[in-house]
Design a protein around this motif. Structure first.
Motif, PDB file in Angstrom:
ATOM      1  N   UNK A 208       1.000  13.837  -0.635  1.00  0.00           N
ATOM      2  CA  UNK A 208      -0.438  14.079  -0.771  1.00  0.00           C
ATOM      3  C   UNK A 208      -1.125  12.760  -0.419  1.00  0.00           C
ATOM      4  N   UNK A 209      -1.266  12.516   0.883  1.00  0.00           N
ATOM      5  CA  UNK A 209      -1.687  11.198   1.343  1.00  0.00           C
ATOM      6  C   UNK A 209      -3.168  10.934   1.074  1.00  0.00           C
ATOM      7  N   UNK A 210      -3.982  11.973   1.043  1.00  0.00           N
ATOM      8  CA  UNK A 210      -5.397  11.795   0.715  1.00  0.00           C
ATOM      9  C   UNK A 210      -5.533  11.280  -0.711  1.00  0.00           C
ATOM     10  N   UNK A 211      -4.833  11.917  -1.646  1.00  0.00           N
ATOM     11  CA  UNK A 211      -4.879  11.481  -3.046  1.00  0.00           C
ATOM     12  C   UNK A 211      -4.303  10.075  -3.198  1.00  0.00           C
ATOM     13  N   UNK A 232      -0.031  -2.463  -3.626  1.00  0.00           N
ATOM     14  CA  UNK A 232      -1.069  -1.442  -3.443  1.00  0.00           C
ATOM     15  C   UNK A 232      -1.561  -1.415  -1.998  1.00  0.00           C
ATOM     16  N   UNK A 233      -1.792  -2.591  -1.412  1.00  0.00           N
ATOM     17  CA  UNK A 233      -2.240  -2.633  -0.020  1.00  0.00           C
ATOM     18  C   UNK A 233      -1.167  -2.096   0.925  1.00  0.00           C
ATOM     19  N   UNK A 234       0.072  -2.459   0.669  1.00  0.00           N
ATOM     20  CA  UNK A 234       1.154  -1.949   1.521  1.00  0.00           C
ATOM     21  C   UNK A 234       1.250  -0.419   1.418  1.00  0.00           C
ATOM     22  N   UNK A 235       1.163   0.104   0.188  1.00  0.00           N
ATOM     23  CA  UNK A 235       1.234   1.556   0.010  1.00  0.00           C
ATOM     24  C   UNK A 235       0.040   2.247   0.654  1.00  0.00           C
ATOM     25  N   UNK A 236      -1.130   1.602   0.617  1.00  0.00           N
ATOM     26  CA  UNK A 236      -2.307   2.150   1.276  1.00  0.00           C
ATOM     27  C   UNK A 236      -2.079   2.226   2.781  1.00  0.00           C
ATOM     28  N   UNK A 237      -1.482   1.178   3.349  1.00  0.00           N
ATOM     29  CA  UNK A 237      -1.173   1.184   4.781  1.00  0.00           C
ATOM     30  C   UNK A 237      -0.184   2.301   5.127  1.00  0.00           C
ATOM     31  N   UNK A 238       0.806   2.507   4.260  1.00  0.00           N
ATOM     32  CA  UNK A 238       1.784   3.569   4.509  1.00  0.00           C
ATOM     33  C   UNK A 238       1.142   4.953   4.431  1.00  0.00           C
TER      34      UNK A 238
END
Length: 393
Positions: A208-211, A232-238
């Motif tokens: 659920x990439x939007x969430x 958090x930034x890395x996961x946001x990029x992924x």
């Protein structure tokens, strides 16, 4: 007891006598003496019940009044009796029986009280299972008391660890619910930062990439200097990458590299590689080459998949010798069977393009030796047939 035999009053009185004796047993020695003296002056000493009589009183009341508050209270005190004797199996069995009665008697709080006691008994086992990394056992113990465990551990690190255990065993729906409860608990603000990270990771696992993006953006805003800002930034990029948003990946990766410039940061090679790959996808060839060079110097290109993607990019840009060098590195990085087939096929194509037909034949023969795919075998044979008989190196 003496004046009203065979009545509900006698039953209640006997249960109160048993409670009184339990209170004496669990009270400090000096206070016990004072209570006994007060009894003698007020109404004379209370009739004495031995241990077995106490247990029998609670059991008989619980059995006789299963659909009344009185019966549930007796069952609760029976569980306490087993606890005082450290008879854990019987205590757990009794509390679980009472916990299952919740909702049968309107307004009755004894089942919830039993759940809290059950959680308290199971807490050391939950903690031990977490320490031993036995996630399934930790989750099983956690759910035995019903919803009471969540109530007991609401302000505890234990609930955070249990939520993570749910995630690791793939119970994502429950993990998300627990993480959401932690983020909304105003009494446990010290757990909120880590809970947000766990919630975002669950959404990534759930695809659920939007969430996931919403959670990691929320973390970035609420905790600009947070403990897990890099993650958090890395996961946001992924999350951006999983949605095919190459521009979002590039922006977030650059923000990460600006925020964490230290060459020794453990995530830096992965972020350099992510930036290089996304620039290549965006068609920013010059920047992609520079980013790949920096990533390679940082040690990011060690896995076969990354090496193959870099080699494919070099091949598309007609930097054939550089591409072959990376393909060969990929062959020495323990690739999977499909990856090895692709590498040998690509090297054969490159050598054919360069008119190095002998090298191309060698690569195709090696491909035929390792391939177990009929389609690949036919393609290899067709390419060998199409190669000029003479010429090339």
């Amino acid at each position: 007891v003496a004046r009203h035999p065979g009545t509900l009053g006698e039953t209640i009185a006997r249960m109160r006598l048993a409670e009184l004796r339990m209170e004496k047993i669990t009270t400090r020695k000096g206070v016990r003496l004072r209570m006994a003296v007060e009894e003698m002056f007020l109404s004379g000493p209370a009739p004495s019940l031995d241990l077995m009589q106490e247990q029998q009183v609670f059991q008989s009341v619980a059995k006789a009044y299963p659909n009344m508050v009185l019966g549930n209270e007796a069952l609760f005190h029976l569980g306490e009796r087993f606890e005082s004797r450290r008879d854990w199996p019987q205590a757990i069995k009794t509390y679980r029986e009472l916990r299952a009665r919740e909702g049968q008697v309107p307004g009755d709080q004894w089942p919830r009280a039993a759940g809290r006691r059950l959680s308290a008994i199971l807490e050391p086992w939950i903690v031990q299972a977490l320490e031993e990394q036995d996630d399934l056992a930790a989750v099983t113990f956690f759910h035995q008391p019903g919803g009471s465990a969540e109530e007991v551990f609401a302000n505890s690190q234990v609930l955070l660890q249990v939520a993570a255990a749910h995630r690791r065993i793939g119970f994502l729906t429950e993990a998300i619910r627990l993480y959401q409860a932690l983020t909304q608990n105003r009494s446990a603000l010290f757990l909120k930062e880590e809970a947000l990270m766990g919630l975002g990771q669950c959404y990534l696992d759930q695809e659920d990439y939007v969430a996931a993006r919403q959670v990691f953006e929320r973390y970035r805003i609420q905790y600009p200097l947070g403990r897990w800002k890099a993650e958090a930034l890395r996961s946001l990029a992924l999350a951006y990458r999983s949605q095919g948003d190459h521009g979002g990946v590039v922006r977030t990766s650059r923000r990460w590299l600006h925020s964490f410039p230290a060459p020794s940061h453990p995530l830096r090679p992965a972020m350099l590689l992510l930036l290089a790959e996304e620039l290549a996808e965006e068609g920013e060839t010059g920047e992609a080459f520079r980013a790949y060079e920096v990533a390679e110097r940082a040690g990011a290109l060690t896995r076969p998949g990354a090496l193959i993607r870099y080699a494919d990019f070099l091949a598309r840009e007609k930097r054939y010798d550089d591409a072959v060098t990376r393909y060969r590195l990929a062959l020495h990085a323990d690739p999977e069977a499909a990856q090895e087939e692709w590498v040998r096929l690509q090297m054969a194509r490159i050598r054919r393009t360069q008119s190095h037909y002998a090298d191309a034949r060698n690569h195709l023969r090696e491909l035929a030796e390792v391939s177990e795919d009929d389609l690949v075998d036919r393609l290899s044979a067709s390419m060998q047939t199409a190669l000029p008989k003479k010429g090339g190196s």
